[in-house]
Design a protein around this motif. Structure first.
Motif, short mmCIF file in Angstrom:
data_model
loop_
_atom_site.label_atom_id
_atom_site.label_comp_id
_atom_site.label_asym_id
_atom_site.label_seq_id
_atom_site.Cartn_x
_atom_site.Cartn_y
_atom_site.Cartn_z
N ALA A 218 70.81 22.77 19.10
CA ALA A 218 71.47 23.89 19.78
C ALA A 218 70.62 25.16 19.77
O ALA A 218 70.86 26.07 20.55
CB ALA A 218 72.82 24.17 19.11
N TYR B 84 77.91 25.24 21.75
CA TYR B 84 77.67 24.84 20.35
C TYR B 84 78.88 25.17 19.50
O TYR B 84 79.40 26.28 19.54
CB TYR B 84 76.44 25.58 19.83
CG TYR B 84 76.09 25.32 18.39
CD1 TYR B 84 76.01 24.03 17.86
CD2 TYR B 84 75.81 26.39 17.53
CE1 TYR B 84 75.67 23.82 16.54
CE2 TYR B 84 75.46 26.18 16.21
CZ TYR B 84 75.39 24.89 15.72
OH TYR B 84 75.05 24.68 14.41
N LEU B 85 79.30 24.19 18.75
CA LEU B 85 80.33 24.41 17.73
C LEU B 85 79.68 24.14 16.38
O LEU B 85 79.32 23.00 16.08
CB LEU B 85 81.50 23.45 17.93
CG LEU B 85 82.56 23.48 16.83
CD1 LEU B 85 83.42 24.72 16.92
CD2 LEU B 85 83.44 22.24 16.89
N PRO B 86 79.47 25.19 15.56
CA PRO B 86 78.89 24.94 14.23
C PRO B 86 79.89 24.22 13.33
O PRO B 86 81.02 23.96 13.74
CB PRO B 86 78.57 26.34 13.72
CG PRO B 86 79.35 27.29 14.54
CD PRO B 86 79.75 26.59 15.81
#
Lengths: 319, 371
Positions: A68, A88-90
């Motif tokens: 990402a 993006y999903l952390p």
């Protein structure tokens, strides 16, 4: 989110000529002297969902962060679209706990240059389908863990990214919310996005187009779930009793039953090896869970344990 | 219980900042305060003007010492010298001798008045009755009643800005790190500079509003005069805010959580309060410690604030604090931006962020990134 809208998204992507593959090639990441990723190659194809699986500390978050753009690569290649076309999903939810659901989505839309009208139209359906519509005015910090994750996924999708990277979006999420999250993931893929998801749930990974198995930063296996299952070396047995001492480093307990992996070259099980109260068990076809376990065992076992040798290894380890 | 004690010690040993705060800070504060905490003024700078300036200067007794003797100058010059902070007292000789004292330097002014009184007449500066200053009563300028609030409120305005600029900003930025949203920002199509400004501008606005409130209350409730130029004051506040906000961002960039940020911010704020001249006169601080005062931006802002508000000091007289403040502000902003950029551009080897088109994709040297 209608089929027409999804098709429209896919068409736009195709028209922009960006239906290309993303991913990493021989990627290594080092933090000081510690190697977090060691020559890992990952493919992310448009319209497909890829899974990255592995235990704690396997390097999943580092790989996804690198893909990402949140983590710097030490060596190798990363191919990703421009930042404006990455979602993006952390590993957390990636949303602001002191903003409401609507405010979080409005912020995300503004950063990615999506007009509020377009963003509103897009997220309304997603929020309704995932049960978040009634929580629009609630603070994200007051949502349950599952709802926050869903919000994080919706936020990552607001701008219709070409590459959607989701780090453990279903961890700590109840089964109903997991289904909602997967509905969102499938929507994104159907719009043409290349989706990469890390997960600890192998039943989820089994439904994806490709799987990458990581352990301690190393790539153990990669391919379609069927390829990974078919590629298990040696044989897998299900036995009723406890495994013998020399089998214990290669055995694990699953759903109340022991499984023993016999690597290529190991002595074939038979009555001669069976002790009192045990049999050689029956050879079974591995599923993805078994295949990943075998891959990890294969990487962890000392050479002596891989065939006949006895050793401490994973003796008695329930998996 | 023993297990609990051992556990606490182990945690404490690994939390080095708390340990530093608990062990090093008391020692440092004691040493610094021991040398700094003094309201005693043993030396009072003075200028002497008028036709008999040389005679008057020769007759000066301690604590007064002449820093400038100007026979060709008059009372207006002496006044301007005090206004520009060149001296605490001015002795004007001539047909109408005058003794002027700068009331904005409260402790020095009080010491001057006491010294003048103890010298036996109300207007002598240690001179005899036949001296050129005979009969001149001391005239206290800028703070005639020697009110403490007159010097504290301009300084407190700076203190408010330090709190907001450093502590609140540090907390606001580190909160992003704690919630994991800073990682999210790192992959968003925003330049680090824009993220930095986006984070800092709201605090800047709040600090400006707070400053306005403090000044309004100071002037309307406490009767503190605002004699100088609002524009000069605003410029000083602007430079000061750059320095404090930058410090806050730098602190946040080296802190993992809000607790650490608060600790570190306090470590920078507390010495500023004690050593900036806000409480203790700079001249009373031992020379070995005083240099620390000149590292802190609050020292310069306090000087500007008191100079503009009380003495109507023009920017020309304040060029040095302005220059120092600008230097510190610039340095902190650059440092803060670099720290921010380092965090927000991990995937680009700290190169300038941009959004290349897919067709621009080329392998980068070193990290070998392709975008």
């Amino acid at each position: 989110m209608t089929a027409a809208q999804r098709a429209d998204g896919a068409r736009r992507r195709a028209a922009s000529g960006t239906d290309r593959e993303w991913g990493t090639r021989d990627l290594s990441v080092r933090f000081g002297k510690r190697t977090a990723l060691d020559h890992v190659t990952l493919r992310a194809a448009p319209g497909q969902i890829g899974a990255v699986v592995g235990g704690d500390g396997a390097g999943k978050s580092t790989l996804l962060g690198c893909l990402a753009g949140a983590v710097a690569a030490s060596q190798g290649e990363v191919q990703r679209p421009p930042a404006a076309r990455v979602g993006y999903l952390p590993s957390g939810s990636g949303v602001y706990p002191d903003l409401t659901v609507a405010e979080n989505l409005a912020f995300r839309a503004s950063v990615y240059g999506v007009s509020s009208a377009v963003a509103g139209q897009r997220v309304t359906g997603l929020l309704e389908r995932t049960g978040l519509a009634s929580a629009r005015q609630r603070l994200a910090g007051q949502l349950s863990g599952g709802m926050r994750k869903k919000l994080g996924v919706v936020a990552a999708m607001v701008h219709e990214p070409e590459l959607l990277v989701l780090d453990e979006p279903t961890t700590g999420v109840d089964p109903v919310s997991r289904a909602d999250v997967w509905w969102l993931i499938i929507i994104a893929a159907s719009e043409g996005a290349a989706v990469i998801v890390s997960t600890s749930y192998l039943d989820e990974a089994e439904r994806t187009a490709s799987v990458l198995v990581l352990s301690h930063g190393r790539q153990l296996a990669a391919g379609t779930p069927a390829e990974i299952m078919a590629g298990v070396p040696g044989a897998l047995r299900a036995i009723r009793g406890r495994p013998q001492e020399d089998e214990q480093p290669r055995a694990w307990l699953r759903a109340g039953q022991w499984r023993v992996w016999d690597p290529p070259g190991a002595c074939a099980p038979g009555p001669a090896r069976g002790g009192a109260g045990r049999d050689g068990g029956s050879v079974i076809q591995p599923d993805l869970d078994d295949a990943v376990t075998v891959a990890e065992l294969g990487s962890e076992l000392r050479p002596a344990d891989r065939v006949e040798g006895a050793g401490p290894g994973l003796a008695g380890g329930a998996r | 219980m023993l297990g609990m004690i051992v556990k606490e010690f182990r945690q404490l040993r690994r939390d080095r900042r708390t340990l530093a705060l608990m062990i090093v800070m008391p020692a440092v504060l004691l040493i610094v305060l021991g040398y700094a905490a003094s309201f005693d003024v043993s030396s009072i700078s003075a200028v002497v003007s008028g036709p008999q300036a040389a005679t008057a200067a020769a007759a000066l007794h301690p604590p007064f010492h002449a820093v400038d003797v100007a026979p060709g100058q008059d009372a207006a010059w002496a006044h301007s010298q005090l206004r520009d902070g060149k001296a605490v007292a001015a002795f004007v000789t001539g047909a109408r001798p005058q003794v002027l004292v700068d009331g904005s330097q409260l402790f020095a002014a009080r010491a001057a008045v006491t010294a003048l009184s103890s010298l036996g007449h109300s207007g002598g500066a240690g001179a005899s009755a036949s001296a050129p200053l005979a009969g001149a009563a001391p005239q206290i300028l800028f703070n005639p009643e020697l009110k403490t609030s007159y010097i504290m409120i301009p300084g407190l305005a700076g203190l408010v800005l330090v709190f907001i600029g450093t502590i609140i900003t540090a907390l606001g930025v580190v909160r992003e790190r704690e919630t994991g949203t800073l990682e999210q920002l790192a992959v968003m199509p925003i330049r680090p500079r824009d993220v930095f400004l986006g984070k800092v501008v709201p605090y800047f606005v709040v600090a400006a509003v707070d400053l306005g409130i403090v000044l309004t209350i100071g002037v309307s409730v406490f009767g503190v005069p605002f004699n100088g130029s609002v524009a000069v004051y605003a410029l000083g506040a602007l430079l000061f805010l750059f320095a404090t906000l930058g410090t806050g961002v730098v602190i946040s960039s080296v802190s993992q959580n809000q607790g650490q940020a608060t600790q570190l911010a306090l470590m920078t704020v507390l010495p500023q309060v004690l050593l900036s001249g806000l409480i203790f006169p700079l001249g009373s601080i031992a020379v070995g410690v005083r240099w620390i005062s000149y590292v802190f931006p609050l020292t310069y802002f306090t000087e500007i604030s008191r100079g503009v508000m009380l003495r109507d000091e023009p920017i020309s007289g304040l060029w040095l604090p302005f220059a120092c403040l600008a230097g510190i502000g610039f340095a902190m902003l650059v440092l803060a931006t670099l720290r921010f950029r380092a965090y927000l551009q991990p995937a680009e080897g700290h190169k300038r962020r941009r959004a290349p088109a897919p067709e621009e994709a080329t392998a980068l040297a070193g990290a070998g990134e392709r975008k």
